[in-house]
Design an enzyme around this catalytic site. Structure first.
Site, PDB file in Angstrom:
ATOM      1  CG  ASP A 211      -1.787   1.438   1.210  1.00 51.15           C
ATOM      2  OD1 ASP A 211      -3.143   0.968   1.191  1.00 51.15           O
ATOM      3  OD2 ASP A 211      -1.146   2.484   1.548  1.00 51.15           O
ATOM      4  CG  ASP A 254      -2.775   3.245  -1.362  1.00 51.08           C
ATOM      5  OD1 ASP A 254      -4.428   2.414  -1.067  1.00 51.08           O
ATOM      6  OD2 ASP A 254      -2.944   4.395  -0.703  1.00 51.08           O
TER       7      ASP A 254
END
Ligand SMILES: Nc1nc2c(ncn2[C@@H]2O[C@H](COP(=O)(O)OP(=O)(O)OP(=O)(O)O)[C@@H](O)[C@H]2O)c(=O)[nH]1
Length: 330
Positions: A211, A254
């Site tokens: 991430d 993300d």
């Protein structure tokens, strides 16, 4: 002279003649009788008005004319052959013929039936012919054929379009539109395959879930468009960091996932180091440097798709909790 027609009715020969003459004269079909000569020619004995009109026969041609003289040699041979077949077999002959007439636009078609008339007393041989035009039907048939061909072409073109659309959809359905990496749906499929292989052949494989740290602040401060660009750039760095056999995709937002086939903890560690190094060296446009939080897991016999993902996710969470820019194994 009186003739018995059936048990109730009698008719005079004159009446009967009148009747057949009316049929002969009013028929829209072409009717003719030809007499065979000893030298193999055929003489037009009777031709009805429909036939005379069609071929614009002069009275001489209409009755008493030699077909050999009237027709081109090739046409005579063809027609004489049919007449002779009819006479020799003493049976009806059917055939289709076509002609281009002077006054007509294009080819016209007729269906002809020949019947033998053999006079047993005199030995004279005649052929009675009935010829019915079916040009209109033929034209409809041709138009239908053409329409059918056009339809088939349209169907082919449409099928091609649909196949292309399907291919496009298949592509869309496995790729993430923004980063062009595999999407979550494809990653799920690949993960299921890896689990099945691992269970069957005892192969080991690993997962890396990552991430981007503080990605939300990029969106908030520089806007969504820049945020999108960061994700695209990140995907490029990711592609450059993995082996050909590794399967990388966007897990969502993300978050990115790499499936590492035939992997041990060491292989995973090596890949994580490469990734972190490459990310740290990459200057994101308008953003600068970024870091990653990563969680890793290596397949265990008790794993299924959900459990191995959960372990990688827990590891990622731990990395975040350790202050980000970190890697944890579970
Ligand atoms: N630009 C852009 N933003 C996205 C997209 N998908 C998700 N996001 C945003 O990405 C952010 C991800 O949130 P988080 O991972 O919780 O935020 P973070 O700032 O990275 O927080 P940490 O993970 O704790 O570092 C959210 O604000 C989403 O709206 C996308 O396709 N484009």
């Amino acid at each position: 002279m009186i003739k018995q027609v059936n048990e109730h009715k009698t008719v005079s020969c004159e009446d009967e003649l009148r009747f057949f003459k009316a049929v002969w004269n009013n028929s829209e079909d072409n009717l003719f009788i030809v007499l065979k000569t000893e030298d193999g020619d055929f003489i037009t004995e009777r031709t009805n008005p429909a036939l005379v009109k069609l071929f614009q026969f002069t009275p001489e041609q209409a009755s008493g004319s030699s077909l050999k003289a009237l027709l081109p040699a090739e046409a005579f041979q063809k027609i004489a052959q049919r007449y002779n077949d009819c006479l020799q077999n003493n049976a009806a002959v059917h055939y289709e013929e076509s002609h281009v007439l002077d006054d007509s636009g294009g080819v016209r078609y007729w269906e002809t039936m020949l019947l033998p008339i053999i006079d047993e007393q005199t030995g004279e041989q005649r052929v009675f012919g009935i010829s019915r035009e079916f040009t209109r039907l033929k034209r409809i048939e041709e138009q239908l054929k053409l329409a059918n061909e056009r339809l088939e072409e349209k169907v082919k073109a449409r099928t091609k379009e649909l196949e292309e659309a399907l291919q496009k959809m298949e592509k869309i359905s496995i790729y993430d539109k923004l980063t062009k990496l595999y999407n979550r749906h494809k990653l799920d499929d690949e993960l299921t395959n890896e689990i099945n292989f691992a269970k069957r052949y005892g192969n080991c494989f690993g997962l890396i879930l990552m991430d981007v740290d503080n990605f939300k602040t990029i969106n908030d401060s520089l806007g969504h468009v820049i945020g999108d660009k960061v994700l695209v750039e990140f995907a490029d760095v990711l592609k450059q960091s993995i082996r050909q056999t590794d399967i990388a995709g966007r897990w969502g937002g993300d978050e990115f996932l790499i499936i590492v086939p035939k992997a041990s903890r060491e292989t995973i560690l090596h890949l994580v180091n490469t990734l972190q190094k490459n990310i740290k060296q990459h200057e994101f446009e308008k953003v600068g440097l970024l870091t990653l939080s990563i969680g890793g897991a290596v397949y265990k016999e008790s794993d299924d798709v959900d459990s191995i993902i959960q372990r990688a996710d827990r590891a990622l969470y731990k990395s975040k909790n350790k202050g980000k820019d970190n890697f944890t194994f579970e």
